[in-house]
Design an enzyme around this catalytic site. Structure first.
Site, PDB file in Angstrom:
ATOM      1  N   SER A  62       0.799  -1.223   0.000  1.00 15.76           N
ATOM      2  CA  SER A  62       0.000   0.000   0.000  1.00 15.76           C
ATOM      3  C   SER A  62       0.834   1.276   0.000  1.00 15.76           C
ATOM      4  CB  SER A  62      -0.967   0.024   1.188  1.00 15.76           C
ATOM      5  OG  SER A  62      -0.266   0.215   2.399  1.00 15.76           O
ATOM      6  N   LYS A  99       1.636   4.688   7.116  1.00 14.85           N
ATOM      7  CA  LYS A  99       0.821   5.509   6.222  1.00 14.85           C
ATOM      8  C   LYS A  99       1.349   6.940   6.213  1.00 14.85           C
ATOM      9  CE  LYS A  99      -2.326   2.341   5.430  1.00 14.85           C
ATOM     10  NZ  LYS A  99      -2.098   1.538   4.261  1.00 14.85           N
TER      11      LYS A  99
END
Length: 143
Positions: A62, A99
């Protein structure tokens, strides 16, 4: 992307490696370049705050757009205050994630760097704890 944290103890003695100060050309080599050898300590180069630094292994894809691949070694600094745009290690609802932190109107969002993964927009019920800021990524070029 999930991370697998591993707290590593720093080595008792510092290790240094040969360091050729002349840059390595990615185009045509310069025949006149001096190839001076020095010593380079990777912990001195990659770790700014040893007492506040830990390592983790990335899992998943991701964050591929930020250059973080599955299996990469992440260097995380807990002494840095996370700012909007930083890549962070965060504990969200009991799950550790890596993230990009985005702060919009005092609301936190966690963004992936892959189009298949939508941003995580935090609700009032969710608990977010930023563990640290990712400062370096180390990955192998050979598989």
């Amino acid at each position: 992307m999930i991370i697998t944290p591993k707290l590593l103890q720093p080595p008792s003695g510092k290790t240094s490696f040969p360091f050729y100060q002349s840059p390595v050309a990615c185009g045509f080599p310069s025949p006149a370049a001096d190839y001076l050898e020095d010593r380079l300590s990777l912990d001195q180069l990659l770790v700014q705050h040893p007492a506040a630094t830990f390592f983790a292994r990335a899992q998943g894809n991701s964050m591929i757009g930020a250059g973080i691949h599955d299996g990469d070694l992440l260097i995380i600094d807990r002494s840095l205050t996370a700012r909007s745009g930083d890549i962070v290690i965060a504990l969200l609802d009991g799950e550790l994630l890596v993230k990009r932190l985005k702060l919009n109107n005092k609301k936190a969002e966690l963004h992936s760097e892959h189009p298949d993964y939508p941003p995580v927009r935090l609700t009032a019920e969710q608990e977010l704890d930023v563990w640290g800021v990712v400062t370096q990524v180390i990955h192998e070029l050979r598989s």
